[in-house]
Design an enzyme around this catalytic site. Sequence first.
Site, PDB file in Angstrom:
ATOM      1  N   SER A 259       0.816  -1.213   0.000  1.00  0.00           N
ATOM      2  CA  SER A 259       0.000   0.000   0.000  1.00  0.00           C
ATOM      3  C   SER A 259       0.848   1.260   0.000  1.00  0.00           C
ATOM      4  O   SER A 259       1.983   1.270   0.457  1.00  0.00           O
ATOM      5  CB  SER A 259      -0.906  -0.002   1.248  1.00  0.00           C
ATOM      6  OG  SER A 259      -1.576   1.218   1.400  1.00  0.00           O
ATOM      7  N   GLY A 260       0.237   2.336  -0.505  1.00  0.00           N
ATOM      8  CA  GLY A 260       0.838   3.649  -0.398  1.00  0.00           C
ATOM      9  C   GLY A 260       0.449   4.359   0.885  1.00  0.00           C
ATOM     10  O   GLY A 260       0.834   5.519   1.090  1.00  0.00           O
ATOM     11  N   ASP A 261      -0.292   3.688   1.737  1.00  0.00           N
ATOM     12  CA  ASP A 261      -0.688   4.267   3.030  1.00  0.00           C
ATOM     13  C   ASP A 261      -0.803   3.111   4.028  1.00  0.00           C
ATOM     14  O   ASP A 261      -0.223   2.060   3.821  1.00  0.00           O
ATOM     15  CB  ASP A 261      -1.999   5.053   2.893  1.00  0.00           C
ATOM     16  CG  ASP A 261      -2.087   6.226   3.861  1.00  0.00           C
ATOM     17  OD1 ASP A 261      -1.849   6.011   5.066  1.00  0.00           O
ATOM     18  OD2 ASP A 261      -2.390   7.355   3.419  1.00  0.00           O
ATOM     19  N   ASP A 262      -1.541   3.301   5.106  1.00  0.00           N
ATOM     20  CA  ASP A 262      -1.649   2.262   6.127  1.00  0.00           C
ATOM     21  C   ASP A 262      -2.265   0.993   5.534  1.00  0.00           C
ATOM     22  O   ASP A 262      -3.252   1.052   4.795  1.00  0.00           O
ATOM     23  CB  ASP A 262      -2.519   2.747   7.283  1.00  0.00           C
ATOM     24  CG  ASP A 262      -1.972   4.021   7.927  1.00  0.00           C
ATOM     25  OD1 ASP A 262      -0.743   4.128   8.069  1.00  0.00           O
ATOM     26  OD2 ASP A 262      -2.787   4.899   8.268  1.00  0.00           O
ATOM     27  N   SER A 293       4.515  -1.410   3.356  1.00  0.00           N
ATOM     28  CA  SER A 293       4.117  -0.010   3.185  1.00  0.00           C
ATOM     29  C   SER A 293       5.238   0.891   3.688  1.00  0.00           C
ATOM     30  O   SER A 293       5.247   1.290   4.858  1.00  0.00           O
ATOM     31  CB  SER A 293       2.811   0.278   3.940  1.00  0.00           C
ATOM     32  OG  SER A 293       2.395   1.611   3.706  1.00  0.00           O
TER      33      SER A 293
END
Length: 480
Positions: A259-262, A293
């Site tokens: 992911s690009g976030d959590d 991530s």
Amino acid sequence: MELSKSLRTARVVEVVSVVVVLVLLSTNGAESRKHWVFDYFEYSAINCRAHSASLTDFGGVGDGTTSNTKAFQAAIDHLSQFASDGGSQLFVPPGRWLTGSFNLTSHFTLYLHKDAVLLASQDEHEWPVIDPLPSYGRGRDTQGGRYISLIFGTNLTDVVITGENGTIDGQGALWWAKFHKGELKYTRPYLIEIMHSDNVQISSLTLVNSPSWNVHPVYSSNVIIQGLTITAPVTSPNTDGINPDSCTNTRIEDCYIVSGDDCIAVKSGWDEYGIAYGMPTKQLVIRRLTCISPFSATIALGSEMSGGIEDVRAEDILAIDTESGVRIKTAVGRGGYVKDIYVRSMIMKTMKWAFWMTGNYGSHADNNYDPNALPAIQGINYRDMVAENVTMAGRLEGISGDPFTGICISNVTIGLAKKAKKVPWTCTDIAGITSGVVPQPCDLLPDQGPEKIVACNFPTDSLPIDTVEVQTCSYWGKYL
């Protein structure tokens, strides 16, 4: 739920496929150009269905260019009549099915063949705009409304989204570019959002390149999310994996997320809107999660936690090349609470921080938040963990005058990287204890000695979601 035999420890979907090819003959006996394929599937679900249909029965065309938005909605509208007559399932056969947003119905299963790909439309006109969530007061990207999610449902009972690891492709690059350029009119859509619903299963799917969050159950209860593969570029904005939000009795297990976030962000509303709505996330189980991530957390609690977060149980977690293992995010003005959090059996490899607590996250819905609304962070338990190549063991920062209390860390060994920070722990405005932790924690987390190694308890009782039983369901899928 009316459920039969228990398959709790199995993956939600185990598919048995028997393929029969029937050659259709024309009236003069010549071989037809069309070859029908019949696939027999078995899968596990919270409920089976008495009625079935294929997307092609409603004009669906899986060529990757024809819009199927009307076909999906026509199929679901037709199948909704069977909600009180054993329910229904919609089969998505092999193909590339371009579609805008569509709404689900109750007592319904959406089933994707392993070679089916849903392609999210690039045409904004196929994404209606809906009101912001009442517990947020505005969209996450912009003031005002938000584009509806690709697969959406509200006020539903007994809904299943599953398959043979069929793919949902959000084609998010267009949306990411608009976000970075400040060209969004409304908040970006998610891939799957289920609101105000009960008895929900999302399982055995591959989700790629979401415009924003991937899976967002909100204001819902009795939710099972299992066997998902979720991927997006690690630099893509806000492509959170799974975000349970103001939900009760949720189980997330056997998921792989890049992911690009959590990878998982637990939420419950934003500032004064979340406080007023007052719906916590509670009774949440997370197990057997793998997360990559580099710029965010494996499991985040907050930052939108104004309705409260409690009784979260996470175990058997693997984090690789991820910014932080467990992160609590909050701020003055959030109100609410994060309490009774239990994490154990976690392995972390190449991390910036193993543990991170932030009391000054700062982002607010608007300027009308109450500066006297202080969050209560208490009863945070971490145990039985190993980490390697970590830049800093812990960065734990509470709020002045509102310390984070009841922190317990035991039986944790953190191997520091060659270029690790000289001081492995920084602690301000916190209180708690440790036992058997390496490297030695800060003075605000005094070591209680080896006899206290079990001090950070993990609950031994089962939550109601762990007693849910499933059925073996079947379907004959027909396609050309």
